[in-house]
Structures are given as C-alpha cells and as structure tokens.
Design a protein around this motif. Structure first.
Motif, PDB file in Angstrom:
ATOM      1  N   PHE A  21       0.820  -1.215   0.000  1.00 35.16           N
ATOM      2  CA  PHE A  21       0.000   0.000   0.000  1.00 35.16           C
ATOM      3  C   PHE A  21       0.848   1.257   0.000  1.00 35.16           C
ATOM      4  N   ALA A  22       1.821   1.322   0.874  1.00 36.88           N
ATOM      5  CA  ALA A  22       2.610   2.554   1.008  1.00 36.88           C
ATOM      6  C   ALA A  22       3.836   2.252   1.862  1.00 36.88           C
ATOM      7  N   SER A  23       4.707   3.250   2.000  1.00 35.74           N
ATOM      8  CA  SER A  23       5.829   3.098   2.928  1.00 35.74           C
ATOM      9  C   SER A  23       5.269   3.025   4.348  1.00 35.74           C
ATOM     10  N   LEU A  24       6.056   2.483   5.263  1.00 36.99           N
ATOM     11  CA  LEU A  24       5.625   2.417   6.666  1.00 36.99           C
ATOM     12  C   LEU A  24       5.281   3.796   7.197  1.00 36.99           C
ATOM     13  N   ASP A  25       6.120   4.767   6.853  1.00 37.52           N
ATOM     14  CA  ASP A  25       5.924   6.135   7.328  1.00 37.52           C
ATOM     15  C   ASP A  25       4.571   6.683   6.869  1.00 37.52           C
ATOM     16  N   ASP A  26       4.277   6.515   5.578  1.00 34.94           N
ATOM     17  CA  ASP A  26       2.999   6.983   5.046  1.00 34.94           C
ATOM     18  C   ASP A  26       1.834   6.211   5.656  1.00 34.94           C
ATOM     19  N   MET A  27       2.015   4.906   5.767  1.00 36.38           N
ATOM     20  CA  MET A  27       0.930   4.082   6.297  1.00 36.38           C
ATOM     21  C   MET A  27       0.519   4.533   7.698  1.00 36.38           C
ATOM     22  N   VAL A  28       1.507   4.674   8.582  1.00 34.12           N
ATOM     23  CA  VAL A  28       1.164   4.999   9.974  1.00 34.12           C
ATOM     24  C   VAL A  28       0.666   6.439  10.107  1.00 34.12           C
ATOM     25  N   SER A  29       1.152   7.354   9.265  1.00 33.80           N
ATOM     26  CA  SER A  29       0.680   8.739   9.379  1.00 33.80           C
ATOM     27  C   SER A  29      -0.738   8.880   8.813  1.00 33.80           C
ATOM     28  N   TRP A  30      -1.037   8.168   7.720  1.00 37.48           N
ATOM     29  CA  TRP A  30      -2.384   8.229   7.151  1.00 37.48           C
ATOM     30  C   TRP A  30      -3.409   7.466   7.988  1.00 37.48           C
ATOM     31  N   CYS A  31      -2.952   6.451   8.713  1.00 38.75           N
ATOM     32  CA  CYS A  31      -3.884   5.540   9.403  1.00 38.75           C
ATOM     33  C   CYS A  31      -3.854   5.704  10.919  1.00 38.75           C
ATOM     34  N   VAL A  32      -3.212   6.763  11.404  1.00 42.28           N
ATOM     35  CA  VAL A  32      -2.987   6.908  12.847  1.00 42.28           C
ATOM     36  C   VAL A  32      -4.291   6.939  13.638  1.00 42.28           C
ATOM     37  N   HIS A  33      -5.393   7.330  12.998  1.00 42.09           N
ATOM     38  CA  HIS A  33      -6.683   7.460  13.682  1.00 42.09           C
ATOM     39  C   HIS A  33      -7.485   6.151  13.699  1.00 42.09           C
ATOM     40  N   LEU A  34      -6.944   5.082  13.131  1.00 42.82           N
ATOM     41  CA  LEU A  34      -7.740   3.864  12.954  1.00 42.82           C
ATOM     42  C   LEU A  34      -7.599   2.805  14.056  1.00 42.82           C
ATOM     43  N   PRO A  35      -6.410   2.571  14.628  1.00 46.15           N
ATOM     44  CA  PRO A  35      -6.317   1.504  15.629  1.00 46.15           C
ATOM     45  C   PRO A  35      -6.797   1.952  17.015  1.00 46.15           C
ATOM     46  N   THR A  36      -7.202   0.965  17.819  1.00 48.06           N
ATOM     47  CA  THR A  36      -7.451   1.210  19.238  1.00 48.06           C
ATOM     48  C   THR A  36      -6.111   1.551  19.896  1.00 48.06           C
ATOM     49  N   PRO A  37      -6.118   2.071  21.133  1.00 52.41           N
ATOM     50  CA  PRO A  37      -4.843   2.364  21.815  1.00 52.41           C
ATOM     51  C   PRO A  37      -3.918   1.144  21.913  1.00 52.41           C
ATOM     52  N   GLU A  38      -4.504  -0.056  21.966  1.00 49.85           N
ATOM     53  CA  GLU A  38      -3.682  -1.283  22.028  1.00 49.85           C
ATOM     54  C   GLU A  38      -3.519  -1.929  20.655  1.00 49.85           C
ATOM     55  N   GLY A  39      -4.070  -1.292  19.633  1.00 51.03           N
ATOM     56  CA  GLY A  39      -4.070  -1.899  18.296  1.00 51.03           C
ATOM     57  C   GLY A  39      -2.687  -1.910  17.655  1.00 51.03           C
ATOM     58  N   ARG A  40      -2.601  -2.601  16.536  1.00 56.31           N
ATOM     59  CA  ARG A  40      -1.336  -2.761  15.828  1.00 56.31           C
ATOM     60  C   ARG A  40      -1.489  -2.390  14.354  1.00 56.31           C
TER      61      ARG A  40
END
Length: 216
Positions: free
Chosen positions: A150-169
């Motif tokens: 899908f994307a680089s790790l950096d892009d993935m986590v910055s675009w998706c930061v609002h999606l996991p629970t606090p304990e999510g991965r």
C-alpha cells in the motif's frame, strides 16, 4: 479450459501450497478461496484488478501470500487499507469467520468487485468501504490495521494513525526487511515484531512488520 477443469486445477494448487504451511482450512473455506480466484480472473479482464493474469499464479501470489498472515492476527476487528481487489482482506476473512474485516479502497471498481464477491460467497464478516483512508472515521476503532503493497511504513502509519485502538497494531506486509523505513518511524510509534513469512513456491523475501504505539 473448461470451468470444472480450472476449478480442479485451482483446488489442487491450493491444497499443494497449503500442505507446505502450518495453515489448515475447511473444505468449504477452500472452495470459497477457489471461487474468489475464478471471480478475480473473470473480472480482471474488464476491471484490471491485478497485473497477475494467470489464475494458477494468483493462488500463490495473492491468496496464499495473504493467508500466511492469519496466525499473526490478534483481536477481532481489522481494516485492510488500500485493499485493491480485497487482498489480503478477503482471503483472511474467508478463513477467519469469527473476525470482522473492513476493506477500504478509494477506487469504485475495486469496491464493486469486493461487494460482488462478498455477496456471491455469502461472507457476513466483510464490509467494503469506498473512501480515502484519511477521510474514513469509523465510530469503532480496530485491533489491527493491515496493508499489503500500500505505502511506505511512514505513510501508512501517518495516514492511518486514527484507525487503531490504543492497544491496536499496524500490520504491514512487506517484501524485504524494511531496515530504512523502520529507522524513520515517528517517535510515538515503535516496532513490535517482524515475522518472516514463508510463501510456498514464491520467490523473494516476505515479512510482516508489526508496529505499536510507543506508549504501550
């Protein structure tokens, strides 16, 4: 080639590949995986869903490549971002009927394909959503945020930061071990685990990179 002959060939290919893994699927799940490939092959001609044109090759490069992530899914709710034609989300949903999957993509033709597959296979644990990932704000967060090519790790986590629970991965399917990408992770995130994945009869490395919040 007749439909029955192709179905048998795909069934045999799936059985051969799975026999080289620790995975076990029921006959009903195997049949759904084979049907998924036949639908992907059929719709690919009109929708250009994947560059892989040979359905036998799809079984290894797309289906089993997705399934090997299954032992590392912890939790009940998952989102597959930039899912394309439903990879890895559809194969994982087929063999994990007890888990819920949201498959997200911005392209309408991909989402239409996924909804057709969900209907044809009678999958009750998949929701297909057409949206850009940064515009998608679900009420309920996810235990795992999946991405495959899908994307680089950096892009993935910055675009998706609002999606996991606090304990999510964050669960990123990668080829080679992404040394450089891991070094540039933002400070609020940390590497949890990297799992080498073995995909039978496929060349090249495969890794599942699991990222967590640094505060965990």
């Amino acid at each position: 080639m007749s439909n029955n002959k192709m179905h048998d060939q795909l069934q045999n290919t799936l059985e051969r590949l799975l026999s080289q893994t620790e995975l076990s699927v029921t006959p009903e799940q195997a049949d759904k995986l084979v049907t998924l490939v036949t639908l992907l092959d059929k719709w690919n001609k009109a929708f250009n869903l994947t560059s892989v044109r040979d359905p036998i090759a799809m079984m290894g490069r797309h289906i089993v490549d997705s399934l090997v992530v299954s032992p590392h899914l912890q939790g009940e709710r998952f989102i597959d971002v930039g899912t394309g034609p439903g990879l890895p989300g559809l194969p994982l949903a087929i063999i994990n009927p007890d888990k819920q999957f949201v498959l997200l993509d911005s392209l309408g033709k991909r989402i239409r394909f996924i909804r057709m597959v969900v209907h044809q296979l009678g999958l009750t644990n998949v929701e297909a959503v057409q949206s850009r990932v940064e515009d998608f704000n679900p009420e309920q967060k996810f235990d795992g945020v999946l991405s495959r090519a899908f994307a680089s790790l950096d892009d993935m986590v910055s675009w998706c930061v609002h999606l996991p629970t606090p304990e999510g991965r964050f669960l990123a399917l990668k080829g080679q071990y992404p040394e450089q990408e891991l070094q540039s992770l933002p400070a609020h995130l940390a590497l949890d685990r990297v799992y080498p994945l073995t995909v039978p009869e496929q060349e090249g490395d495969r890794h599942l990179v699991v990222i967590k919040l640094a505060s965990q």
